[in-house]
Structures are given as C-alpha cells and as structure tokens.
Design an enzyme around this catalytic site. Sequence first.
Site, PDB file in Angstrom:
ATOM      1  N   ARG A   1       0.822  -1.233   0.000  1.00  0.00           N
ATOM      2  CA  ARG A   1       0.000   0.000   0.000  1.00  0.00           C
ATOM      3  C   ARG A   1       0.848   1.271   0.000  1.00  0.00           C
ATOM      4  O   ARG A   1       0.493   2.283   0.613  1.00  0.00           O
ATOM      5  CB  ARG A   1      -0.958   0.030   1.205  1.00  0.00           C
ATOM      6  CG  ARG A   1      -1.888  -1.141   1.269  1.00  0.00           C
ATOM      7  CD  ARG A   1      -2.888  -1.190   0.129  1.00  0.00           C
ATOM      8  NE  ARG A   1      -3.621  -2.431   0.177  1.00  0.00           N
ATOM      9  CZ  ARG A   1      -3.251  -3.543  -0.493  1.00  0.00           C
ATOM     10  NH1 ARG A   1      -2.195  -3.553  -1.280  1.00  0.00           N
ATOM     11  NH2 ARG A   1      -3.968  -4.638  -0.384  1.00  0.00           N
TER      12      ARG A   1
ATOM     13  N   SER B   1     -10.807  -1.302   3.702  1.00  0.00           N
ATOM     14  CA  SER B   1     -10.073  -1.629   4.931  1.00  0.00           C
ATOM     15  C   SER B   1      -9.553  -0.336   5.547  1.00  0.00           C
ATOM     16  O   SER B   1      -8.846   0.420   4.887  1.00  0.00           O
ATOM     17  CB  SER B   1      -8.878  -2.533   4.626  1.00  0.00           C
ATOM     18  OG  SER B   1      -9.343  -3.726   4.070  1.00  0.00           O
TER      19      SER B   1
ATOM     20  N   GLU C   1      -4.855   2.777   6.806  1.00  0.00           N
ATOM     21  CA  GLU C   1      -4.660   2.632   5.355  1.00  0.00           C
ATOM     22  C   GLU C   1      -5.378   3.802   4.675  1.00  0.00           C
ATOM     23  O   GLU C   1      -4.924   4.355   3.687  1.00  0.00           O
ATOM     24  CB  GLU C   1      -5.248   1.296   4.882  1.00  0.00           C
ATOM     25  CG  GLU C   1      -5.180   1.143   3.367  1.00  0.00           C
ATOM     26  CD  GLU C   1      -5.488  -0.266   2.881  1.00  0.00           C
ATOM     27  OE1 GLU C   1      -5.166  -1.242   3.588  1.00  0.00           O
ATOM     28  OE2 GLU C   1      -6.051  -0.380   1.782  1.00  0.00           O
TER      29      GLU C   1
HETATM   30  P1  FAD Z   1      -8.442   8.214  -3.675  1.00  0.00           P
HETATM   31  O1  FAD Z   1      -9.154   7.589  -2.528  1.00  0.00           O
HETATM   32  O2  FAD Z   1      -9.115   9.321  -4.367  1.00  0.00           O
HETATM   33  O3  FAD Z   1      -6.980   8.649  -3.209  1.00  0.00           O
HETATM   34  C1  FAD Z   1      -6.172   7.740  -2.467  1.00  0.00           C
HETATM   35  C2  FAD Z   1      -4.730   8.214  -2.508  1.00  0.00           C
HETATM   36  O4  FAD Z   1      -4.242   8.131  -3.843  1.00  0.00           O
HETATM   37  C3  FAD Z   1      -4.565   9.675  -2.091  1.00  0.00           C
HETATM   38  O5  FAD Z   1      -3.342   9.801  -1.406  1.00  0.00           O
HETATM   39  C4  FAD Z   1      -4.525  10.419  -3.420  1.00  0.00           C
HETATM   40  O6  FAD Z   1      -3.796  11.642  -3.345  1.00  0.00           O
HETATM   41  C5  FAD Z   1      -3.812   9.410  -4.284  1.00  0.00           C
HETATM   42  N1  FAD Z   1      -4.153   9.539  -5.705  1.00  0.00           N
HETATM   43  C6  FAD Z   1      -5.369   9.452  -6.293  1.00  0.00           C
HETATM   44  N2  FAD Z   1      -5.261   9.622  -7.622  1.00  0.00           N
HETATM   45  C7  FAD Z   1      -3.951   9.836  -7.873  1.00  0.00           C
HETATM   46  C8  FAD Z   1      -3.191  10.094  -9.047  1.00  0.00           C
HETATM   47  N3  FAD Z   1      -3.740  10.185 -10.260  1.00  0.00           N
HETATM   48  N4  FAD Z   1      -1.848  10.261  -8.912  1.00  0.00           N
HETATM   49  C9  FAD Z   1      -1.239  10.189  -7.708  1.00  0.00           C
HETATM   50  N5  FAD Z   1      -1.918   9.960  -6.558  1.00  0.00           N
HETATM   51  C10 FAD Z   1      -3.242   9.783  -6.646  1.00  0.00           C
HETATM   52  N6  FAD Z   1      -8.004  -1.138  -1.760  1.00  0.00           N
HETATM   53  C11 FAD Z   1      -7.197  -2.204  -2.007  1.00  0.00           C
HETATM   54  O7  FAD Z   1      -5.983  -2.017  -2.166  1.00  0.00           O
HETATM   55  N7  FAD Z   1      -7.711  -3.464  -2.110  1.00  0.00           N
HETATM   56  C12 FAD Z   1      -9.028  -3.739  -1.966  1.00  0.00           C
HETATM   57  O8  FAD Z   1      -9.446  -4.879  -2.076  1.00  0.00           O
HETATM   58  C13 FAD Z   1      -9.915  -2.634  -1.704  1.00  0.00           C
HETATM   59  N8  FAD Z   1     -11.235  -2.840  -1.536  1.00  0.00           N
HETATM   60  C14 FAD Z   1     -12.035  -1.780  -1.281  1.00  0.00           C
HETATM   61  C15 FAD Z   1     -13.414  -2.000  -1.111  1.00  0.00           C
HETATM   62  C16 FAD Z   1     -14.270  -0.950  -0.847  1.00  0.00           C
HETATM   63  C17 FAD Z   1     -15.741  -1.206  -0.670  1.00  0.00           C
HETATM   64  C18 FAD Z   1     -13.755   0.369  -0.764  1.00  0.00           C
HETATM   65  C19 FAD Z   1     -14.678   1.529  -0.512  1.00  0.00           C
HETATM   66  C20 FAD Z   1     -12.401   0.607  -0.936  1.00  0.00           C
HETATM   67  C21 FAD Z   1     -11.530  -0.464  -1.181  1.00  0.00           C
HETATM   68  N9  FAD Z   1     -10.147  -0.256  -1.346  1.00  0.00           N
HETATM   69  C22 FAD Z   1      -9.335  -1.326  -1.612  1.00  0.00           C
HETATM   70  C23 FAD Z   1      -9.559   1.085  -1.160  1.00  0.00           C
HETATM   71  C24 FAD Z   1      -9.454   1.923  -2.465  1.00  0.00           C
HETATM   72  O9  FAD Z   1     -10.468   1.543  -3.397  1.00  0.00           O
HETATM   73  C25 FAD Z   1      -8.081   1.812  -3.127  1.00  0.00           C
HETATM   74  O10 FAD Z   1      -7.053   2.254  -2.258  1.00  0.00           O
HETATM   75  C26 FAD Z   1      -8.003   2.628  -4.427  1.00  0.00           C
HETATM   76  O11 FAD Z   1      -6.818   2.301  -5.093  1.00  0.00           O
HETATM   77  C27 FAD Z   1      -8.038   4.144  -4.205  1.00  0.00           C
HETATM   78  O12 FAD Z   1      -8.243   4.756  -5.465  1.00  0.00           O
HETATM   79  P2  FAD Z   1      -8.990   6.164  -5.591  1.00  0.00           P
HETATM   80  O13 FAD Z   1      -8.970   6.570  -7.009  1.00  0.00           O
HETATM   81  O14 FAD Z   1     -10.356   6.076  -4.990  1.00  0.00           O
HETATM   82  O15 FAD Z   1      -8.047   7.082  -4.736  1.00  0.00           O
END
Ligand code: FAD
Length: 306
Positions: free
Chosen positions: A178, A228, A298
């Site tokens: 992560r 998580s 996380e």
């Molecule tokens: P955001 O939540 O918008 O941002 C997260 C971080 O990434 C921030 O620090 C942000 O600044 C950075 N970021 C976003 N976009 C960029 C970019 N273009 N460049 C640089 N940095 C950026 N995660 C897992 O790893 N495994 C799982 O199985 C998982 N299951 C999930 C299930 C549910 C129901 C939910 C709600 C979440 C889950 N997640 C899981 C967490 C999440 O979906 C992941 O961490 C996902 O990768 C975050 O992506 P996001 O676009 O929503 O990022």
Amino acid sequence: MTLAENLSEIIGEGQILENEPMKNHTTFRIGGPADVLVCPETEDGFIRGLGWCRRQKIPVYIIGNGSNLLVGDKGFRGVVFKICRNLDKTDIIEEDSVVRVHAGAGAMLAKLAKDVSAEGCGGFEFATGIPGTLGGAVAMNAGAYGGEMKDILKSVRAVDMEGNIREFSLEELKLGYRTSRIQKEDWIVLSAEMVFEKGDAGAIMARVDELSRQRREKQPLEYPSAGSTFKRPEGYFAGKLIQDAGLKGYRVGDAMVSEKHSGFVINAGAATADDVRRLMADVDGRVYEKFGVHLEPEVRLIGEFE
Ligand code: FAD
C-alpha cells in the site's frame, strides 16, 4: 477574479465547483467543503492549473474516486483536483500472446479489470472489486486476493508539482504494501501501461465471478466506507485483531466497526469525520492494550478536522 474564475480560465475545459462538499466525492460519504474542486478535461489543462496553484502558493490535493479517503468535517482549504472519469482514455492492443493496456489515470479500475479479463487476459481479476481509479491504485499499490498493481504494471507516466513529466519503469516505482514512490515523492499519475498474458477466458471470468461473490459475502458493501480502514500489521490481520479485542459493532456516533467485517469502519448513517477519527483512535488503543500491536491507517486523512 475569484479562485474559481482564475482556474476556469487557466484549465479551459472542465468542471469547477466552489465550496464543494467532499462527501459528494468520497465513498465514505463524509467530508466538509473544498474551497474549489476541479475536474479537468484535459491533461494539459490539469498541468496548467497545477502550475498556477503552485505559483500562487495555493495548497492542492489530488483525488481519484475518493475510495480511500477520510476528509475532515471542516473541509479542505485550497484546490482539490479530481482525476476520475474525465481523464480515462484507454487503449487495449493485442500483440501475439500478450495484450498491452494503456489507460489514463482516471480510468475506473474495476471496469478496466473487468474489460481486460473479458478479453481473456489473466492477472487483473484481483482488481475487479476495487472501487478506485487507476491513478489511485498505482499510488496505493492497491491489491486483493493475492494480486497487486505491482504484478501487472509495466510503466507509469507522472507529473510533479513543477510540471515535469517523467516515465517510471516498474522498478523505479518502488511499489510496496500500500505504498509507492508516487505517493512518497508527491508525483501525480497521468497514465499507466500494463501487460497481460492471454489465457483461458472462461476460467478467468469464473475467477472474476468467484472473487465478486466472496466480496459480497464478506464485505459490508451495502454501507458507505473506504474499504479496509487499517493496514495489515506484519504477521497479523487487522480485522481479526479488532474482532478479538471485542470491537465488532463498536460505535462512535454513526461511525461503526462493521458487524460483517471488522476490518471495515462503515458510515451507518450520518457519521462525521470526527466520529470516524475518534473510533479509529479507540480501536488502535484497545488493540494495542490487548495485543501490543499498533494499527496504522490505510485510509488517507486529509483536510481540517474539528
Ligand atoms: P483516492 O481515494 O481518491 O486517493 C487515495 C490516494 O491516492 C490519495 O493519497 C490520493 O492523493 C492518491 N491519488 C489518487 N489519484 C492519484 C493520481 N492520479 N496520482 C497520484 N496519486 C493519486 N483497496 C485495495 O488495495 N484493495 C481492496 O481490495 C480494496 N477494496 C475496497 C473496497 C471498498 C468497498 C472500498 C470503498 C475501498 C476499497 N479499497 C481497496 C480502497 C481503495 O479503493 C483503493 O485504495 C483505491 O486504489 C483508491 O483509489 P482512488 O482513485 O479512490 O483514490
């Protein structure tokens, strides 16, 4: 001119929202207003906007789909750039036995993974239930069910706050549990290239269905959450530690440790960011008291809290 008017002129195409509640942009459905939220339509416009904010010394934060974020109840002072469905151009190119995928950072990971799996490419099934963008998934090295972004990425194009664009090879990304160099050094993902081997489409889609069934069965997908809440401490599972500390269903206001999966904090109604933050502190404290293990979030906490 106001901040929003300036940005509108600078980025060109795109949506600009003033005083925008961040709860509309997070899967937790929590978060106070950002002074300005910008969804740029073009990469160039985004980079111009970013550069302008830097020169004006205006704080910025980049979000994707907001699926790993807890935004404070008082919101974010500055500009939030949302790189989501706006910058999601995707090309899937077949070359003999491999398939190359080039996609914009705003591509939705779950859809991309499903499309690639449906083409009969193996290795992306793990991501079909992750509700984030490709950019967010690279930054977080998202993973599940034994797979992670590290396994499928070939290279990533990213920009820094100065507007310098560079390409990172897989090794240069330094992807860990992560975490990534992107996150540590504040790079912003613009696009990524992935490579997959062709396999048995039937078996690949059966695995996609099976993983989706497991998620529905084990995760509280019927409630808003950010997945998580805590990282997995080495040698343990956060959910198991929380459950064994007797915290299943533990509540602060409307923030609650899920009854279905203790690793998830859910918004059971009208939870505030402060409820979630206090609950997270209580959970960490109780788990440490009982097992001597600290739980590291996380979920990323941003903005101003009470
Ligand atoms: P955001 O939540 O918008 O941002 C997260 C971080 O990434 C921030 O620090 C942000 O600044 C950075 N970021 C976003 N976009 C960029 C970019 N273009 N460049 C640089 N940095 C950026 N995660 C897992 O790893 N495994 C799982 O199985 C998982 N299951 C999930 C299930 C549910 C129901 C939910 C709600 C979440 C889950 N997640 C899981 C967490 C999440 O979906 C992941 O961490 C996902 O990768 C975050 O992506 P996001 O676009 O929503 O990022």
